[in-house]
Design an enzyme around this catalytic site. Structure first.
Site: not given
Ligand code: AQP
Length: 330
Positions: A112, A193, A196
């Protein structure tokens, strides 16, 4: 009863199928055998850039989807993380037990932070807050997807570290990760994966998507060369992902599905899967809309959950603060 606890961030208008199969479906199932606590992790959501009005709306939307999917406020405590003052009070203690290197090594932090222009300290201390979320309720089991395994591991380490330094006080939690659905993959990139923050919205099946959008996404899912409908993650990641989703939503085993589609084209599988997904999601979408139509009722459910959660969390923090040597307030 053992205790089950988990949370999700209100970082999108809709949850996706990975959130549902990896976590939410297990939350609902564990309500029968466990004392259950589930929450919307809004404190975690502000570790990256966000919009306040959108956060508020997404917090209610996330709560509505939990309820619509079967989280039952009579059997579970459903609450919003920021309404419980005790979480950051415990996470501070856990941060002081964590090494900088240990925190910086977390895979999610590395991934991230690589995507952010400005990396907040909160993103680094995210796993300590998550450990506090879990340890503060003496949770025995934490139903999550595979991507959270490392954070669960650090939560366990912190509980053990705390116990050996200050005397046994915290429960060491177990992850509850169901192998088959622990990682649902992106439809456009079936080795990544479902997330979002995926690059293409076509890769994500959202619980609140319209039937038309769901069908379109499934029909344009990336498949593999060859024609055989067979489960093989290495050589057929696309078809294997579709079979996993089909099996999880229909209750049919993958073997049964392989037999049913023997000699048939990928297209048949997609048409049928689209129908299964649309039918499965429709009642969840309808109930979500009903909950969203009455925000006062929704807030009242969350308020009641917060009261019940606070009682448990405050007691743990009192116990922890006493163990670490803080003076009790008289
Ligand atoms: N693809 C997935 N397969 C199985 N489980 C999944 N989860 C997420 N994606 C999959 C599980 O859903 C919960 C969501 O937790 P979160 O709200 O903290 O979000 P996250 O882990 O950051 O995952 P998202 O929703 O995909 O968002 P981004 O784009 O930020 O990665 C967790 O239990 C997670 O394991």
């Amino acid at each position: 009863k053992p205790r089950s606890l988990s949370g999700m961030q209100p970082t999108a208008d809709s949850l996706h199928l990975g959130n549902y199969l990896g976590a939410l479906q297990q939350w609902v199932q564990l309500q029968d055998s466990h004392d259950a606590l589930y929450f919307i992790a809004d404190l975690h959501a502000i570790t990256v850039d966000y919009d306040p009005a959108q956060l508020r709306s997404r917090t209610r939307r996330t709560a509505a989807q939990f309820l619509a999917a079967g989280v039952d406020p009579d059997r579970s405590i459903l609450f919003v993380q920021s309404q419980i003052a005790a979480h950051p009070r415990l996470s501070w203690v856990l941060e002081c037990l964590t090494g900088m290197g240990e925190a910086a090594r977390m895979t999610q932090f590395k991934d991230k932070s690589a995507k952010q222009e400005r990396v907040s300290v909160g993103l680094l201390t995210y796993p300590m807050l998550m450990a506090a979320d879990i340890l503060i309720y003496d949770a025995d089991r934490v139903p999550v997807g595979e991507d959270q395994r490392q954070h669960l591991e650090i939560s366990r380490d912190l509980a053990e570290r705390f116990n050996s330094r200050f005397g046994k006080s915290l429960v060491v939690p177990e992850p509850h990760i169901i192998k088959q659905t622990a990682k649902v993959y992106d439809l456009q990139e079936p080795t990544a994966k479902m997330s979002k923050s995926a690059s293409s919205p076509l890769g994500i099946l959202n619980l609140l998507d319209s039937p038309k959008a769901l069908s379109k996404k499934i029909k344009s899912a990336v498949t593999d060369t060859g024609t055989e409908v067979r489960f093989d993650r290495d050589t057929k990641p696309g078809i294997s992902n579709l079979l996993t989703i089909y099996s999880a939503l229909s209750g049919k085993s993958i073997g049964t599905l392989e037999d049913e589609y023997a000699g048939k084209q990928y297209g048949h599988l997609k048409v049928d899967l689209a129908e299964v997904v649309v039918e499965y999601f429709a009642p969840i979408r309808e109930r979500t809309e009903e909950y969203l139509a009455d925000p006062a009722q929704l807030d009242a459910i969350l308020g009641d959950g917060a009261k019940r959660a606070s009682a448990i969390a405050d007691a743990t923090v009192a116990r922890v603060y006493d163990s670490v040597g803080f003076l009790p307030r008289v």
